[in-house]
Write a protein that holds these residues in place. Structure first.
Motif, short mmCIF file in Angstrom:
data_model
loop_
_atom_site.label_atom_id
_atom_site.label_comp_id
_atom_site.label_asym_id
_atom_site.label_seq_id
_atom_site.Cartn_x
_atom_site.Cartn_y
_atom_site.Cartn_z
N GLU A 16 2.19 2.89 -3.37
CA GLU A 16 1.21 3.64 -4.31
C GLU A 16 1.86 5.14 -4.35
O GLU A 16 1.72 5.68 -5.41
CB GLU A 16 -0.07 3.71 -3.98
CG GLU A 16 -0.84 4.60 -4.70
CD GLU A 16 -2.36 4.47 -4.50
OE1 GLU A 16 -3.21 4.94 -5.56
OE2 GLU A 16 -2.74 4.15 -3.53
N LYS A 17 2.72 5.42 -3.32
CA LYS A 17 3.26 6.76 -3.33
C LYS A 17 4.48 7.03 -4.25
O LYS A 17 4.66 8.17 -4.40
CB LYS A 17 3.46 7.18 -1.91
CG LYS A 17 2.58 7.38 -0.83
CD LYS A 17 2.99 7.66 0.69
CE LYS A 17 1.86 7.81 1.53
NZ LYS A 17 2.27 7.72 2.85
N PHE A 18 4.72 6.01 -4.59
CA PHE A 18 6.02 5.92 -5.57
C PHE A 18 5.41 6.42 -7.23
O PHE A 18 6.56 6.76 -8.01
CB PHE A 18 6.51 4.72 -5.74
CG PHE A 18 7.49 4.31 -4.56
CD1 PHE A 18 7.75 5.03 -3.77
CD2 PHE A 18 7.88 2.66 -4.62
CE1 PHE A 18 8.63 4.59 -2.62
CE2 PHE A 18 8.45 2.36 -3.33
CZ PHE A 18 8.87 3.30 -2.27
N PRO B 19 3.85 9.07 -8.35
CA PRO B 19 4.14 10.39 -8.84
C PRO B 19 5.64 10.61 -9.06
O PRO B 19 6.03 11.33 -10.14
CB PRO B 19 4.09 11.44 -7.55
CG PRO B 19 2.87 10.51 -6.76
CD PRO B 19 3.15 9.24 -7.08
N GLU C 141 0.76 -1.29 0.09
CA GLU C 141 -0.04 -0.18 -0.04
C GLU C 141 0.95 1.14 -0.09
O GLU C 141 0.74 2.18 -0.85
CB GLU C 141 -1.08 0.07 1.13
CG GLU C 141 -2.46 -0.61 0.92
CD GLU C 141 -2.06 -2.20 0.74
OE1 GLU C 141 -0.96 -2.84 1.45
OE2 GLU C 141 -2.64 -3.00 -0.02
N PRO C 142 1.82 1.66 0.76
CA PRO C 142 2.50 2.66 0.65
C PRO C 142 3.46 2.88 -0.55
O PRO C 142 3.85 4.09 -0.82
CB PRO C 142 3.66 2.59 1.91
CG PRO C 142 3.08 1.47 2.87
CD PRO C 142 2.17 0.44 2.01
N ARG D 257 -1.41 0.13 -11.58
CA ARG D 257 -1.85 0.92 -10.82
C ARG D 257 -3.54 0.59 -10.47
O ARG D 257 -3.82 0.57 -9.43
CB ARG D 257 -1.72 2.57 -10.83
CG ARG D 257 -2.20 3.30 -9.54
CD ARG D 257 -1.71 4.98 -9.78
NE ARG D 257 -1.53 5.38 -8.66
CZ ARG D 257 -1.44 6.68 -8.43
NH1 ARG D 257 -1.10 7.44 -9.36
NH2 ARG D 257 -1.47 7.23 -7.20
N TYR E 103 -4.24 -0.92 -6.78
CA TYR E 103 -4.59 0.05 -5.96
C TYR E 103 -6.01 0.54 -6.21
O TYR E 103 -6.52 1.08 -5.31
CB TYR E 103 -3.68 1.41 -5.90
CG TYR E 103 -2.10 0.75 -5.52
CD1 TYR E 103 -1.91 0.68 -4.28
CD2 TYR E 103 -1.24 0.77 -6.46
CE1 TYR E 103 -0.63 0.29 -3.72
CE2 TYR E 103 0.01 0.40 -6.29
CZ TYR E 103 0.43 0.09 -4.77
OH TYR E 103 1.66 -0.31 -4.33
#
Length: 136
Positions: free
Chosen positions: A42-44, A46, A39-40, A94, A98
């Motif tokens: 997903e911040k990659f 951008p 889950e974290p 994605r 996600y």
């Protein structure tokens, strides 16, 4: 005097950010480092898009510097096709990982794994095609 060398420097930096972060996410989706939560990561995305846009802008500038010599080759067209496929796979991954409301946080669907494997292959092939352009 520094425009061309700066562009030549930024292009592989953008590629390194895009490919490096994408590889980390793809490998995690494929099951590597299972103790790292997905889950974290997903911040990659951008960062991947930033790398892509650095590559898109610098690639456009490099094409403009020598459109006939490099831009009309079959290898260049293959590279562009692979980049388009890689971007499509990035978006698909994605969504599969996600944006899937039915997904368990502890598992990844088989389709997401297929997308991740295809993504690894496509980005390696696009990188190889780009490097080969210097010699063809």
């Amino acid at each position: 005097i520094w425009a061309y060398p700066t562009t030549l420097t930024l292009h592989p930096i953008g590629l390194g950010v895009l490919d490096g972060v994408n590889t980390a996410v793809d490998l995690r989706v494929l099951g590597d480092a299972p103790r790292i939560p997905l889950e974290p990561m997903e911040k990659f995305f951008p960062a991947m898009w930033a790398g892509f846009w650095v590559n898109a802008v610098t690639g456009f500038l490099l094409f403009g510097a020598d459109p006939i010599e490099k831009g009309t080759t079959v290898l260049f067209m293959v590279k562009l096709g692979l980049v388009v496929a890689g971007v499509a796979l990035l978006v698909a991954l994605r969504r599969a990982v996600y944006r899937n409301p039915g997904r368990s946080p502890l598992s990844v669907s088989r389709s997401a794994q297929v997308i991740a494997a295809a993504s690894l292959f496509v980005w390696v092939a696009a990188t190889a095609a780009g490097r080969m352009m210097a010699y063809w």
